[in-house]
Motif scaffolding. Structure first.
Motif, PDB file in Angstrom:
ATOM      1  N   ASP A 167      -9.929  -1.286  11.171  1.00 43.07           N
ATOM      2  CA  ASP A 167      -9.219  -0.026  11.423  1.00 43.07           C
ATOM      3  C   ASP A 167      -9.474   0.381  12.866  1.00 43.07           C
ATOM      4  N   LYS A 185      -5.863  -1.702   8.406  1.00 42.87           N
ATOM      5  CA  LYS A 185      -5.389  -0.394   7.947  1.00 42.87           C
ATOM      6  C   LYS A 185      -4.879   0.454   9.117  1.00 42.87           C
ATOM      7  N   ASN A 187      -2.352   3.387  10.700  1.00 40.69           N
ATOM      8  CA  ASN A 187      -1.458   4.462  10.261  1.00 40.69           C
ATOM      9  C   ASN A 187      -0.102   4.182  10.914  1.00 40.69           C
ATOM     10  N   GLU A 190      -0.069   3.855  14.781  1.00 36.75           N
ATOM     11  CA  GLU A 190      -0.718   2.623  15.245  1.00 36.75           C
ATOM     12  C   GLU A 190       0.156   1.399  14.950  1.00 36.75           C
ATOM     13  N   GLY A 255      -8.196   8.947   6.984  1.00 35.10           N
ATOM     14  CA  GLY A 255      -8.076   7.500   7.169  1.00 35.10           C
ATOM     15  C   GLY A 255      -9.386   6.783   6.882  1.00 35.10           C
TER      16      GLY A 255
HETATM   17 MG   LIG Z   1      -7.100   6.354  11.321  1.00 33.78          MG
END
Ligand SMILES: [Mg+2]
Ligand SMILES: Nc1ncnc2c1ncn2[C@@H]1O[C@H](COP(=O)(O)OP(=O)(O)OP(=O)(O)O)[C@@H](O)[C@H]1O
Length: 320
Positions: A167, A185, A187, A190, A255
């Protein structure tokens, strides 16, 4: 044995407080002062612990703030693997304006690391007597650390047969995916930066995630979508969960909590679908606590039950 190791290259001490009203020049008397360990992987470790799991946290630590970080993590029962660094560990400040509940978040620049220091982090992972099954690589890279740091970590992980759960953002994210990770992972912001695509429609998200999987860059893409929920794509499954509507107290940490829920449940043997639901529940539970406070386990478990697929009673079944 602890199956999960988090790696946080840019940790911090998060100082949070509230004040009546934020205005310039005047001294703002603060109350409700808290000091919390912070940084992507550190947050994930704390959340896993809170959910009932065990986890080791590796991070560079320098100066008095570095000692304090270690101490705060000890207090929470998290096993630290601090790597000695010359520069003082950074601090960040969050101030809540009580008049309108606005949150002001100030991040100081990360403590720079020398080549010997970041290399020592990689060497320490490679030398762990009990290698972890999952390595959570989360957060930004401080000055001095090359963009391909997580790519290097992915190569170390391959040697010790551990799975990287990533992440991060920007060039560090792109470089790590070139090396290949188990799970990523992003968002939506990103993910747009990474792909260079507008990704305006839901179908585009799924196709772009599939493309990453088929290119061998990640076995699993868990795309988190804020108030639109989350999407998980692997070679075998496509899962989509809508957001659970809740009254948002503070969006900080959703997150990190999502990733903590996902990794922890996978580490205890859950299938992808259950772990994904638990991740959404944990991310959502993080919205219910103020400031930088972590999600509560009881909120997580309640929200998870809400997401469980219901078995509808079969009215046509004959009574025996
Ligand atoms: Mg995040
Ligand atoms: N406003 C919201 N309403 C409902 N659920 C939310 C909301 N924001 C986040 N979530 C839940 O939390 C999960 C993770 O949040 P998000 O996509 O915002 O992560 P993030 O952008 O990485 O967060 P962070 O700012 O902590 O890095 C989402 O997939 C969703 O399930």
């Amino acid at each position: 044995m602890t199956a999960i190791l988090t790696v946080t290259m840019n940790p911090s001490i998060d100082v949070s407080a509230s004040t009546e009203k934020v205005v310039p020049v005047r001294k703002l008397r603060c109350t409700n002062v808290r000091h919390d360990p912070g940084g992507g992987g550190v947050n994930v470790a704390r959340m896993i612990k809170r959910l009932g799991g065990d986890c080791r946290a590796l991070y560079p630590a320098g100066g008095a703030a570095g000692h304090r970080l270690r101490h705060l993590l000890d207090e929470e029962g998290i096993l630290s693997i601090p790597i000695q660094a010359a520069a003082e560990t950074r601090e960040s400040f969050t101030v809540v304006d009580q008049a309108n509940r606005d949150q002001y978040r100030f991040l100081l620049p990360g403590a720079p690391l020398s080549e010997a220091e970041w290399q020592a982090c990689l060497d320490r992972v490679a030398a762990l007597v009990e290698p972890p099954r999952y390595i959570v690589a989360s957060g930004s890279l401080p000055p001095g650390v090359p963009d391909d740091f997580f790519a290097r970590l992915a190569r170390v992980a391959a040697l010790i047969d551990a799975r990287i759960m990533l992440d991060t953002s920007g060039p560090a994210l792109a470089a790590a995916l070139e090396a290949g990770v188990h799970l990523v992972k992003p968002n939506l912001r990103e993910f747009r930066d990474l792909t260079g695509l507008p990704l305006d429609r839901e179908g585009d998200w799924e196709r772009a995630a599939e493309a990453l999987v088929h290119a061998g860059k990640a076995d699993i893409v868990a795309l988190t979508l804020g108030d639109q929920g989350a999407l998980l794509v692997s070679r075998d499954v496509h899962l989509r969960t809508r957001a659970i509507p809740v009254e948002v107290v503070s969006a900080v940490g959703a997150g990190d909590s999502f990733l903590a829920g996902l990794v922890w449940r996978l580490s205890v043997g859950d299938g992808l679908a259950d772990a994904f639901r638990y991740a959404v529940a944990t991310g959502t539970a993080a919205l219910l606590t103020p400031g930088t406070e972590l999600a509560r386990k009881r909120d997580t478990d309640r929200l998870y039950r809400q997401l469980m697929p219901h078995r509808t009673p079969d009215r046509n079944r004959k009574r025996i």
